[in-house]
Motif scaffolding. Structure first.
Motif, short mmCIF file in Angstrom:
data_model
loop_
_atom_site.label_atom_id
_atom_site.label_comp_id
_atom_site.label_asym_id
_atom_site.label_seq_id
_atom_site.Cartn_x
_atom_site.Cartn_y
_atom_site.Cartn_z
N GLU A 1 -28.73 37.51 67.91
CA GLU A 1 -28.43 38.43 68.58
C GLU A 1 -27.17 39.33 68.20
N LEU A 2 -27.49 40.77 68.02
CA LEU A 2 -26.58 41.55 67.50
C LEU A 2 -26.40 42.75 68.46
N ARG A 3 -25.40 42.99 69.26
CA ARG A 3 -25.11 44.28 70.01
C ARG A 3 -26.26 44.57 71.06
N GLY A 4 -26.80 43.34 71.56
CA GLY A 4 -27.84 43.51 72.54
C GLY A 4 -29.29 43.61 71.83
N TYR A 5 -29.30 43.58 70.64
CA TYR A 5 -30.63 43.48 69.95
C TYR A 5 -30.96 41.83 69.41
N THR A 6 -32.11 41.63 69.40
CA THR A 6 -32.77 40.45 68.99
C THR A 6 -33.43 40.62 67.46
N ILE A 7 -32.77 39.92 66.48
CA ILE A 7 -33.18 39.80 65.12
C ILE A 7 -33.89 38.70 64.97
N LEU A 8 -35.08 38.62 64.80
CA LEU A 8 -35.80 37.55 64.65
C LEU A 8 -35.65 36.84 63.08
N LYS A 9 -35.80 35.57 62.76
CA LYS A 9 -35.69 34.80 61.69
C LYS A 9 -36.88 35.49 61.03
N GLY A 10 -36.29 35.90 59.49
CA GLY A 10 -37.36 36.43 58.45
C GLY A 10 -37.32 38.08 58.49
N THR A 11 -36.51 38.58 59.55
CA THR A 11 -36.56 40.13 59.88
C THR A 11 -35.80 40.84 58.37
N PRO A 12 -36.09 41.52 57.66
CA PRO A 12 -35.38 42.07 56.74
C PRO A 12 -34.29 42.92 57.40
N VAL A 13 -33.06 42.93 56.80
CA VAL A 13 -31.86 43.32 57.10
C VAL A 13 -31.23 44.18 55.73
N TRP A 14 -30.86 45.38 56.24
CA TRP A 14 -30.28 46.08 55.39
C TRP A 14 -28.59 46.32 55.78
N VAL A 15 -27.77 46.47 54.88
CA VAL A 15 -26.36 46.44 54.97
C VAL A 15 -25.87 47.81 54.42
N ASN A 16 -25.35 48.55 55.26
CA ASN A 16 -25.01 50.08 54.72
C ASN A 16 -23.70 49.94 54.46
N LEU A 17 -23.24 49.75 53.17
CA LEU A 17 -22.13 49.80 52.51
C LEU A 17 -21.15 51.02 52.59
N TYR A 18 -22.04 52.37 52.34
CA TYR A 18 -21.53 53.39 52.49
C TYR A 18 -20.72 53.60 53.74
N ALA A 19 -21.29 53.24 54.91
CA ALA A 19 -20.98 53.40 56.01
C ALA A 19 -19.49 52.59 56.31
N VAL A 20 -19.61 51.37 55.87
CA VAL A 20 -18.35 50.51 55.88
C VAL A 20 -17.12 51.21 55.01
N LEU A 21 -17.51 51.86 53.81
CA LEU A 21 -16.53 52.30 53.03
C LEU A 21 -15.99 53.62 53.35
N HIS A 22 -16.87 54.32 54.51
CA HIS A 22 -16.33 55.56 54.88
C HIS A 22 -16.02 55.57 56.54
N SER A 23 -15.95 54.36 57.13
CA SER A 23 -15.63 54.14 58.42
C SER A 23 -14.39 54.58 58.67
N PRO A 24 -14.05 55.62 59.85
CA PRO A 24 -12.84 55.91 60.30
C PRO A 24 -12.10 54.89 60.98
N LYS A 25 -12.73 53.81 61.39
CA LYS A 25 -12.28 52.68 61.73
C LYS A 25 -11.42 51.72 60.82
N HIS A 26 -11.52 52.06 59.61
CA HIS A 26 -10.84 51.20 58.56
C HIS A 26 -10.39 52.09 57.57
#
Length: 398
Positions: free
Chosen positions: A283-308
């Motif tokens: 469970e992530l932010r109200g979404y259910t991610i089932l086992k085996g679901t492909p997941v992409w991580v957006n590194l560009y967003a992390v490295l350009h986030s105003p939060k960080h």
């Protein structure tokens, strides 16, 4: 009975799945992948990753690269082919046991394929879902180039098999030949017939990512000449212009190190982590991610986030420096190579190459953007990696 065309498409599909997954350090999974990764990481360390022996090879290749730049006599030129050759020769030396001349036609053809493949990696994934696309002219051409690349790498492995000597382990291929066997029944062992696949990952990813990082560094520094000048002054004060740099110098070149870190944050060559699969229902932010679901991580967003990052769209090397400017500091959100057990296997090698190549080049040249060329596009071109696209540069002797 299936028609010949359907049968051929079926085998193309199976071949594609094998190419993308089986034996891959990037896309593989399970016990076999873990064993393969451990063996490859051990081999990289044995052949100098993080050590003085590999430092010498990188510095030697940097001299070849500098010589090719000097041949341009300060005129505008496209640095991409020479940079790609130099970076690729580093991984070739530890994977294949030898380097190639920059004008070697077979080597040049292989590098052209790598660049094409990394810029269009989404294409094979589409064909894997609709294998009939192989019969279209575009995909047939792609498949032909893929087959030629596979043939080259298999040929290198076969030559290693024929000349293998367990008392003289020459490179990473020999390490895998020593460690794996087709007849071995252990589940985690990698068959000798698939050794070429992991070598492809090292060769492709190791060439494309680091060469693009160096190209980004040169291009970005032309747009921030005050940063380039400050980095050069720090190099002059510590090393001068005659002695080649060494890895221990990085601790005493905080501004240079911070500049290279900022380049990796500002224009990360790996914008996305290759697709992973959820290992359990999540469970992530109200979404259910089932086992085996492909997941992409957006590194560009992390490295350009105003939060960080303050002013994330600005190029500011000082963000990685301590308050007194005497050492670099690594924020938690600085993850250009990913995180966890699947962090980029070549992280340490890439850091070595970026530092040594760029320090060597900044010792010898000031990079300028040609006045007659249109303003460079710093947005880049996105394939599996973010590249600066084609550009020209002037390497002016200092």
């Amino acid at each position: 009975m299936a028609s010949p065309n359907v049968s051929a498409l079926f085998f193309d599909y199976i071949s594609l799945q094998s190419f993308l997954i089986f034996g891959s350090l990037v896309f593989g999974n399970g016990k076999g992948w873990k064993y393969h990764r451990r063996t490859t990481l051990r081999a990289l360390r044995n052949f100098g990753m993080g050590k003085r022996s590999l430092e010498n090879k990188i510095n030697e290749e940097a001299r070849y690269l500098a010589r090719s730049f000097e041949d341009e006599s300060g005129r505008p030129f496209n640095p991409q082919p020479s940079v790609q050759n130099a970076v690729s020769n580093v991984i070739c030396s530890i994977s294949f046991g030898n380097r190639y001349e920059y004008d070697d036609p077979e080597f040049r053809s292989l590098l052209d394929y790598i660049k094409m493949f990394m810029s269009k990696l989404a294409v094979p994934s589409i064909v894997s879902k609709i294998p009939k696309l192989w019969v279209t002219p575009f995909y047939k051409s792609l498949k032909k180039q893929t087959d030629e690349c596979i043939s080259f790498l298999r040929g290198v492995v076969e030559h290693h098999k024929a000349t293998f000597d367990s008392n003289d382990i020459r490179d990473i291929i020999d390490v895998h030949l020593q460690d794996n066997d087709d007849e071995c029944g252990a589940e985690e062992k990698l068959p000798r017939s698939l050794i070429w696949r992991g070598i492809f990952d090292l060769f492709a990813a190791g060439t494309d990512t680091t060469s693009n990082a160096i190209l980004w560094a040169m291009l970005v520094l032309t747009q921030y000449p005050h940063v380039q000048e400050k980095a050069q002054q720090e190099i002059d004060d510590l090393i001068g212009r005659e002695r080649p740099p060494s890895l221990p110098d990085r601790l005493h070149l905080p501004y240079v190190d911070a500049t290279l870190m900022e380049i990796q944050r500002f224009r990360p060559v790996g914008c996305f982590v290759p697709p992973r699969a959820a290992s359990v229902d999540t469970e992530l932010r109200g979404y259910t991610i089932l086992k085996g679901t492909p997941v992409w991580v957006n590194l560009y967003a992390v490295l350009h986030s105003p939060k960080h990052w303050k002013d994330p769209e600005e190029f500011i090397p000082e963000r990685f420096l301590s308050a007194d400017g005497k050492r670099t500091e690594t924020p938690e959100a600085f993850i250009p190579f990913g995180l966890g057990s699947r962090i980029c296997i070549g992280e340490q090698l890439a850091r070595m190459e970026l530092f040594l190549f760029m320090t060597n080049l900044l010792q010898r040249f000031t990079f300028e953007f040609p006045k007659e060329d249109p303003k460079p596009n710093l947005a880049g071109e996105l394939g599996i990696t973010l590249s600066p696209g084609r550009f020209r540069i002037c390497a002016v002797n200092r």
